[in-house]
Structure formats: structure tokens, C-alpha cells
Design a protein around this motif. Structure first.
Motif, PDB file in Angstrom:
ATOM      1  N   THR A   7     -31.387 -27.150  33.287  1.00 35.93           N
ATOM      2  CA  THR A   7     -32.680 -26.179  32.926  1.00 35.93           C
ATOM      3  C   THR A   7     -32.086 -25.043  31.945  1.00 35.93           C
ATOM      4  O   THR A   7     -31.262 -24.306  32.386  1.00 35.93           O
ATOM      5  CB  THR A   7     -33.265 -25.444  34.168  1.00 35.93           C
ATOM      6  N   GLY A   8     -32.611 -25.364  30.843  1.00 37.20           N
ATOM      7  CA  GLY A   8     -31.971 -24.438  29.606  1.00 37.20           C
ATOM      8  C   GLY A   8     -31.105 -24.930  28.798  1.00 37.20           C
ATOM      9  O   GLY A   8     -30.775 -24.327  27.848  1.00 37.20           O
ATOM     10  N   ALA A   9     -30.542 -25.701  29.113  1.00 38.68           N
ATOM     11  CA  ALA A   9     -29.585 -26.395  28.029  1.00 38.68           C
ATOM     12  C   ALA A   9     -29.856 -27.114  27.128  1.00 38.68           C
ATOM     13  O   ALA A   9     -30.920 -27.707  27.527  1.00 38.68           O
ATOM     14  CB  ALA A   9     -28.160 -27.167  29.150  1.00 38.68           C
ATOM     15  N   VAL A  10     -29.149 -27.054  26.067  1.00 37.11           N
ATOM     16  CA  VAL A  10     -29.989 -27.938  24.776  1.00 37.11           C
ATOM     17  C   VAL A  10     -29.043 -29.237  24.504  1.00 37.11           C
ATOM     18  O   VAL A  10     -29.488 -30.118  24.573  1.00 37.11           O
ATOM     19  CB  VAL A  10     -30.051 -27.178  23.675  1.00 37.11           C
ATOM     20  N   ARG A  11     -27.783 -28.839  24.052  1.00 37.90           N
ATOM     21  CA  ARG A  11     -26.666 -29.911  23.739  1.00 37.90           C
ATOM     22  C   ARG A  11     -25.547 -29.312  23.700  1.00 37.90           C
ATOM     23  O   ARG A  11     -25.188 -28.146  23.333  1.00 37.90           O
ATOM     24  CB  ARG A  11     -27.259 -30.617  22.592  1.00 37.90           C
ATOM     25  N   LEU A  12     -24.436 -30.367  23.606  1.00 36.40           N
ATOM     26  CA  LEU A  12     -23.132 -29.952  23.417  1.00 36.40           C
ATOM     27  C   LEU A  12     -22.854 -30.070  21.820  1.00 36.40           C
ATOM     28  O   LEU A  12     -23.474 -30.791  21.255  1.00 36.40           O
ATOM     29  CB  LEU A  12     -22.252 -30.805  24.167  1.00 36.40           C
ATOM     30  N   LEU A  13     -22.043 -28.857  21.265  1.00 40.59           N
ATOM     31  CA  LEU A  13     -21.977 -28.862  19.923  1.00 40.59           C
ATOM     32  C   LEU A  13     -21.220 -29.927  19.546  1.00 40.59           C
ATOM     33  O   LEU A  13     -20.058 -30.217  20.067  1.00 40.59           O
ATOM     34  CB  LEU A  13     -21.641 -27.676  19.527  1.00 40.59           C
ATOM     35  N   GLY A  14     -21.331 -30.316  18.374  1.00 49.23           N
ATOM     36  CA  GLY A  14     -20.712 -31.597  17.972  1.00 49.23           C
ATOM     37  C   GLY A  14     -21.207 -32.442  16.645  1.00 49.23           C
ATOM     38  O   GLY A  14     -22.057 -31.845  16.048  1.00 49.23           O
ATOM     39  N   TYR A  15     -20.694 -33.466  16.384  1.00 46.25           N
ATOM     40  CA  TYR A  15     -21.069 -34.378  15.240  1.00 46.25           C
ATOM     41  C   TYR A  15     -21.848 -35.847  15.822  1.00 46.25           C
ATOM     42  O   TYR A  15     -21.968 -35.805  16.994  1.00 46.25           O
ATOM     43  CB  TYR A  15     -19.890 -34.865  14.498  1.00 46.25           C
ATOM     44  N   SER A  16     -22.326 -36.630  14.903  1.00 45.42           N
ATOM     45  CA  SER A  16     -23.115 -37.580  15.524  1.00 45.42           C
ATOM     46  C   SER A  16     -21.946 -38.620  16.206  1.00 45.42           C
ATOM     47  O   SER A  16     -22.404 -39.223  17.119  1.00 45.42           O
ATOM     48  CB  SER A  16     -23.601 -38.418  14.340  1.00 45.42           C
ATOM     49  N   SER A  17     -20.895 -38.556  16.216  1.00 47.60           N
ATOM     50  CA  SER A  17     -19.705 -39.113  16.791  1.00 47.60           C
ATOM     51  C   SER A  17     -19.544 -38.687  18.340  1.00 47.60           C
ATOM     52  O   SER A  17     -18.686 -39.346  19.074  1.00 47.60           O
ATOM     53  CB  SER A  17     -18.395 -39.011  16.151  1.00 47.60           C
ATOM     54  N   GLY A  18     -19.913 -37.504  18.606  1.00 47.33           N
ATOM     55  CA  GLY A  18     -20.163 -36.854  19.906  1.00 47.33           C
ATOM     56  C   GLY A  18     -19.616 -35.449  19.786  1.00 47.33           C
ATOM     57  O   GLY A  18     -19.089 -34.851  18.938  1.00 47.33           O
ATOM     58  N   PRO A  19     -19.641 -35.018  21.003  1.00 45.76           N
ATOM     59  CA  PRO A  19     -19.222 -33.424  21.042  1.00 45.76           C
ATOM     60  C   PRO A  19     -17.751 -33.244  20.515  1.00 45.76           C
ATOM     61  O   PRO A  19     -16.910 -34.103  20.845  1.00 45.76           O
ATOM     62  CB  PRO A  19     -19.337 -33.010  22.476  1.00 45.76           C
ATOM     63  N   VAL A  20     -17.510 -31.899  20.234  1.00 45.87           N
ATOM     64  CA  VAL A  20     -16.264 -31.453  19.731  1.00 45.87           C
ATOM     65  C   VAL A  20     -15.741 -30.546  20.446  1.00 45.87           C
ATOM     66  O   VAL A  20     -16.312 -29.611  20.880  1.00 45.87           O
ATOM     67  CB  VAL A  20     -16.416 -30.870  18.201  1.00 45.87           C
ATOM     68  N   PRO A  21     -14.507 -30.654  21.036  1.00 53.21           N
ATOM     69  CA  PRO A  21     -13.940 -29.709  22.050  1.00 53.21           C
ATOM     70  C   PRO A  21     -13.219 -28.504  21.234  1.00 53.21           C
ATOM     71  O   PRO A  21     -13.010 -28.561  20.150  1.00 53.21           O
ATOM     72  CB  PRO A  21     -12.672 -30.481  22.316  1.00 53.21           C
ATOM     73  N   VAL A  22     -13.396 -27.452  21.922  1.00 52.86           N
ATOM     74  CA  VAL A  22     -12.920 -26.101  21.679  1.00 52.86           C
ATOM     75  C   VAL A  22     -11.477 -26.026  21.951  1.00 52.86           C
ATOM     76  O   VAL A  22     -11.216 -26.302  23.131  1.00 52.86           O
ATOM     77  CB  VAL A  22     -13.799 -24.867  22.297  1.00 52.86           C
TER      78      VAL A  22
END
Length: 174
Positions: free
Chosen positions: A76-91
Motif C-alpha cells: 500500500t502506497g508503493a508506486v514502482r521501482l525506478l528504472g527503464y522499460s527493460s526493468g528496475p535499475v539497481p543503486v
């Protein structure tokens, strides 16, 4: 998909950082919400409160297997993991460790964009009675206060607003 744990940035709904943080922790997933102390904006109090260093974002240390990924984004409250169309990008883990050190010192930390307002720059009021109004930055007025020019019915008016209640409008939107 990688089966090795990595840190990812999770975008949350506005002001849902703590709710998402607590719910993800309950799922036994490592989560990090960097916070800083800031003076309360309420006029009747002079308290120092903990606020997110990056409003709307927190960090999760997960594998990208479908079950874990879905568990995080369905919080609840989460939107999405940040990344590109190919998938989330690790930090990089080093960035997370640096943030932990900086926020763990207890010293004053100032956040925000490096860009300072320039005269004539188009801005959007994001909080307060003028929320949603577009204007033009005129000048700074004391600590954290600015004067912006707004146009209504063909007339211009200057209003004094807290700097943090403004966002700079990208040229394409102004």
C-alpha cells in the motif's frame, strides 16, 4: 532476472514513505528510508521533526524474482521501482552506505536541487493556498521565502511564498 540482492529505489505516493517503509519491514525485506531533522512548518510549534531526505522515495534490498518484486510493488502506497522499460535499475551499495553514514551522523543535512531560482524562471506552487498556480520567480525575501509574480485576469500580483512550496517548471511545461 538477477537472483542476487541489490538495492533499488522505490517510488511511493506522496507522504506515504513511512507507511510503505513499515509495511515492507513487516515482510522481512531490508528497506532503508533516509531521514533528516527539519523544523516543523506548523506556525504554532517550533519542533524539529524527522522527514524523508528524498520525499517520495525509499530503498529496498531485494532480488528481482517475480514473487519478491510483486510483494514490494503491491505494498500500500508503493508506486514502482525506478528504472527503464527493460526493468528496475539497481543503486550501487556504496551510495546506500554513504547515505546511511550521512543520515546517521545527527548533523544538519540540507537537501534539494543544486539549481537555485533565477529571476524570470517559471515555477509551480505545489503546497498552500496557491497550490496549482503557475508563476514567475521575482526575488528571494529572507531565509526560505520568495516572491513570485502570478497572472490572474490579465493582472499581475506578487505573492510571498515558502521556497519549499515551489517547484521549477521544465521549459516544456511553462
Amino acid at each position: 532476472m538477477s537472483q542476487e540482492k541489490s538495492w533499488y529505489t522505490l517510488l511511493t505516493k506522496s507522504r506515504f514513505e513511512n507507511v510503505v517503509f513499515n509495511d515492507i519491514q513487516k515482510k522481512s525485506i531490508e528497506v532503508f528510508l533516509p531521514k533528516i531533522k527539519k523544523r516543523s512548518q506548523r506556525k504554532d510549534r517550533k519542533l524539529m521533526i524527522d522527514v524523508p531526505l528524498f520525499p517520495g522515495y525509499l530503498f529496498v534490498n531485494i532480488t528481482l524474482d517475480p514473487v519478491t518484486h510483486l510483494s514490494v510493488v503491491k505494498t500500500t502506497g508503493a508506486v514502482r521501482l525506478l528504472g527503464y522499460s527493460s526493468g528496475p535499475v539497481p543503486v550501487p551499495s556504496a551510495h546506500i552506505e554513504s547515505l546511511k553514514i550521512v543520515t546517521g551522523t545527527g548533523l544538519d543535512v540540507v537537501s534539494g536541487t543544486i539549481n537555485t531560482l533565477q529571476k524570470g524562471e517559471r515555477v509551480l506552487v505545489v503546497r498552500g493556498p496557491f497550490s496549482g498556480v503557475k508563476g514567475e520567480f521575482l526575488r528571494h525575501k529572507g531565509k526560505d521565502r520568495v516572491i513570485i509574480k502570478i497572472e490572474t485576469l490579465g493582472q499581475f500580483a506578487g505573492v510571498e511564498i515558502d521556497r519549499e512550496d515551489l517547484e521549477i517548471l521544465p521549459a516544456i511545461l511553462s
